[in-house]
Design a protein around this motif. Structure first.
Motif, PDB file in Angstrom:
ATOM      1  N   PRO A 180     -15.577   5.005  42.777  1.00 53.53           N
ATOM      2  CA  PRO A 180     -16.927   4.884  43.345  1.00 53.53           C
ATOM      3  C   PRO A 180     -17.970   4.404  42.328  1.00 53.53           C
ATOM      4  N   ALA A 181     -19.127   4.023  42.850  1.00 56.63           N
ATOM      5  CA  ALA A 181     -20.279   3.712  41.994  1.00 56.63           C
ATOM      6  C   ALA A 181     -20.562   4.925  41.112  1.00 56.63           C
ATOM      7  N   GLY A 182     -20.955   4.659  39.876  1.00 57.46           N
ATOM      8  CA  GLY A 182     -21.205   5.722  38.913  1.00 57.46           C
ATOM      9  C   GLY A 182     -20.036   5.966  37.972  1.00 57.46           C
ATOM     10  N   THR A 183     -18.862   5.437  38.318  1.00 51.67           N
ATOM     11  CA  THR A 183     -17.671   5.578  37.480  1.00 51.67           C
ATOM     12  C   THR A 183     -17.889   4.836  36.161  1.00 51.67           C
ATOM     13  N   LYS A 184     -17.437   5.438  35.068  1.00 51.38           N
ATOM     14  CA  LYS A 184     -17.517   4.817  33.742  1.00 51.38           C
ATOM     15  C   LYS A 184     -16.251   4.018  33.460  1.00 51.38           C
ATOM     16  N   ILE A 185     -16.426   2.870  32.831  1.00 47.44           N
ATOM     17  CA  ILE A 185     -15.315   2.076  32.321  1.00 47.44           C
ATOM     18  C   ILE A 185     -15.441   2.110  30.806  1.00 47.44           C
ATOM     19  N   LEU A 186     -14.468   2.718  30.149  1.00 46.15           N
ATOM     20  CA  LEU A 186     -14.496   2.920  28.693  1.00 46.15           C
ATOM     21  C   LEU A 186     -13.660   1.850  27.993  1.00 46.15           C
ATOM     22  N   TYR A 187     -14.206   1.324  26.901  1.00 45.39           N
ATOM     23  CA  TYR A 187     -13.533   0.285  26.116  1.00 45.39           C
ATOM     24  C   TYR A 187     -13.240   0.830  24.729  1.00 45.39           C
ATOM     25  N   TYR A 188     -11.946   0.816  24.342  1.00 41.73           N
ATOM     26  CA  TYR A 188     -11.492   1.416  23.092  1.00 41.73           C
ATOM     27  C   TYR A 188     -11.077   0.412  22.024  1.00 41.73           C
ATOM     28  N   GLY A 189     -11.260  -0.857  22.258  1.00 41.56           N
ATOM     29  CA  GLY A 189     -10.905  -1.848  21.251  1.00 41.56           C
ATOM     30  C   GLY A 189      -9.431  -2.198  21.280  1.00 41.56           C
ATOM     31  N   PRO A 190      -9.039  -3.031  20.329  1.00 45.87           N
ATOM     32  CA  PRO A 190      -9.524  -3.108  18.960  1.00 45.87           C
ATOM     33  C   PRO A 190     -10.782  -3.941  18.749  1.00 45.87           C
ATOM     34  N   VAL A 191     -11.143  -4.863  19.666  1.00 48.12           N
ATOM     35  CA  VAL A 191     -12.314  -5.710  19.439  1.00 48.12           C
ATOM     36  C   VAL A 191     -13.351  -5.417  20.518  1.00 48.12           C
ATOM     37  N   THR A 192     -14.394  -4.648  20.173  1.00 51.99           N
ATOM     38  CA  THR A 192     -15.442  -4.319  21.140  1.00 51.99           C
ATOM     39  C   THR A 192     -16.820  -4.811  20.704  1.00 51.99           C
ATOM     40  N   GLY A 193     -16.975  -5.193  19.442  1.00 59.50           N
ATOM     41  CA  GLY A 193     -18.297  -5.565  18.949  1.00 59.50           C
ATOM     42  C   GLY A 193     -18.472  -7.037  18.609  1.00 59.50           C
ATOM     43  N   SER A 194     -17.496  -7.879  18.928  1.00 61.92           N
ATOM     44  CA  SER A 194     -17.592  -9.303  18.618  1.00 61.92           C
ATOM     45  C   SER A 194     -18.498 -10.006  19.621  1.00 61.92           C
ATOM     46  N   SER A 195     -19.277 -10.965  19.141  1.00 66.48           N
ATOM     47  CA  SER A 195     -20.095 -11.754  20.066  1.00 66.48           C
ATOM     48  C   SER A 195     -19.289 -12.899  20.668  1.00 66.48           C
ATOM     49  N   LEU A 196     -18.093 -13.165  20.134  1.00 65.56           N
ATOM     50  CA  LEU A 196     -17.263 -14.263  20.624  1.00 65.56           C
ATOM     51  C   LEU A 196     -16.335 -13.857  21.756  1.00 65.56           C
ATOM     52  N   PHE A 197     -15.674 -12.682  21.605  1.00 60.56           N
ATOM     53  CA  PHE A 197     -14.708 -12.259  22.610  1.00 60.56           C
ATOM     54  C   PHE A 197     -14.528 -10.745  22.544  1.00 60.56           C
ATOM     55  N   GLY A 198     -13.948 -10.211  23.599  1.00 61.88           N
ATOM     56  CA  GLY A 198     -13.580  -8.799  23.627  1.00 61.88           C
ATOM     57  C   GLY A 198     -12.097  -8.682  23.891  1.00 61.88           C
ATOM     58  N   SER A 199     -11.470  -7.679  23.301  1.00 59.88           N
ATOM     59  CA  SER A 199     -10.048  -7.414  23.486  1.00 59.88           C
ATOM     60  C   SER A 199      -9.889  -5.907  23.393  1.00 59.88           C
ATOM     61  N   SER A 200      -9.598  -5.263  24.523  1.00 63.46           N
ATOM     62  CA  SER A 200      -9.723  -3.821  24.517  1.00 63.46           C
ATOM     63  C   SER A 200      -8.814  -3.098  25.492  1.00 63.46           C
ATOM     64  N   THR A 201      -8.242  -1.984  25.024  1.00 64.26           N
ATOM     65  CA  THR A 201      -7.666  -1.014  25.936  1.00 64.26           C
ATOM     66  C   THR A 201      -8.829  -0.496  26.767  1.00 64.26           C
ATOM     67  N   THR A 202      -8.617  -0.392  28.068  1.00 62.24           N
ATOM     68  CA  THR A 202      -9.702  -0.067  28.986  1.00 62.24           C
ATOM     69  C   THR A 202      -9.280   1.096  29.876  1.00 62.24           C
ATOM     70  N   VAL A 203     -10.185   2.050  30.054  1.00 63.95           N
ATOM     71  CA  VAL A 203      -9.913   3.204  30.900  1.00 63.95           C
ATOM     72  C   VAL A 203     -10.998   3.309  31.956  1.00 63.95           C
ATOM     73  N   ILE A 204     -10.588   3.339  33.205  1.00 61.86           N
ATOM     74  CA  ILE A 204     -11.510   3.637  34.311  1.00 61.86           C
ATOM     75  C   ILE A 204     -11.498   5.151  34.438  1.00 61.86           C
ATOM     76  N   ALA A 205     -12.637   5.796  34.156  1.00 60.16           N
ATOM     77  CA  ALA A 205     -12.713   7.261  34.130  1.00 60.16           C
ATOM     78  C   ALA A 205     -13.577   7.758  35.280  1.00 60.16           C
ATOM     79  N   VAL A 206     -12.930   8.080  36.388  1.00 60.29           N
ATOM     80  CA  VAL A 206     -13.650   8.572  37.558  1.00 60.29           C
ATOM     81  C   VAL A 206     -14.102  10.008  37.334  1.00 60.29           C
ATOM     82  N   GLY A 207     -13.247  10.813  36.709  1.00 60.82           N
ATOM     83  CA  GLY A 207     -13.544  12.223  36.462  1.00 60.82           C
ATOM     84  C   GLY A 207     -12.435  13.107  36.994  1.00 60.82           C
ATOM     85  N   ASN A 208     -12.408  14.369  36.563  1.00 60.56           N
ATOM     86  CA  ASN A 208     -11.422  15.354  37.022  1.00 60.56           C
ATOM     87  C   ASN A 208      -9.978  14.869  36.892  1.00 60.56           C
TER      88      ASN A 208
END
Length: 146
Positions: free
Chosen positions: A56-84
């Motif tokens: 649902p709306a309000g769900t967080k999508i978490l990005y764990y890297g390894p590349v999360t701060g580059s202005s060129l590209f992102g490359s990241s393990t990603t977790v959709i964290a609804v809760g519970n």
């Protein structure tokens, strides 16, 4: 010789029926805003719209890297964290300097209400800096095991 042809034809038909038995993916459309994304690990965006009730709306999508701060590209393990304990795990790659920006995310596992979640989405961003995921998904342990 004719027995070999019959066996070969039978094997081809068996493979064709297995391939056609794959479950059909359902359409997935998610919009998210990233005003709180910092580039630190983890960083997150927040879903603003979703056509899937389990995310649902309000769900967080978490990005764990390894590349999360580059202005060129992102490359990241990603977790959709609804809760519970309701989560989905995947990987996203974005080409942030492309015009227009583009990317892909693929999810391969989930837990709780997202057990068996699999998805592949195309990532785009609009002129209001709202990111869009458009693609397809499977949901449910029974569906994922087929």
């Amino acid at each position: 010789m004719s027995r070999l042809l019959i066996l070969s034809a039978g094997a081809i038909l068996a493979l064709a029926s297995v391939a056609s038995a794959a479950p059909a993916m359902q359409p997935l459309k998610i919009s998210k805003e990233c005003s709180q994304y910092t580039g630190q690990t983890p960083s997150f965006c927040t879903i603003t719209e979703s056509n899937l009730a389990a995310i649902p709306a309000g769900t967080k999508i978490l990005y764990y890297g390894p590349v999360t701060g580059s202005s060129l590209f992102g490359s990241s393990t990603t977790v959709i964290a609804v809760g519970n304990g309701d989560t989905a795990v995947g990987y996203c790659v974005t080409y942030d300097t492309a015009s227009p920006m583009q990317g892909t995310c693929a999810f391969h596992a989930g837990s709780g209400t997202l057990a068996g979640f699999q998805a592949v989405v195309k990532v785009t961003v609009d002129d209001k800096q709202i990111y869009h995921w458009d693609g397809g998904y499977l949901l449910g342990a029974d569906e994922a095991a087929k």
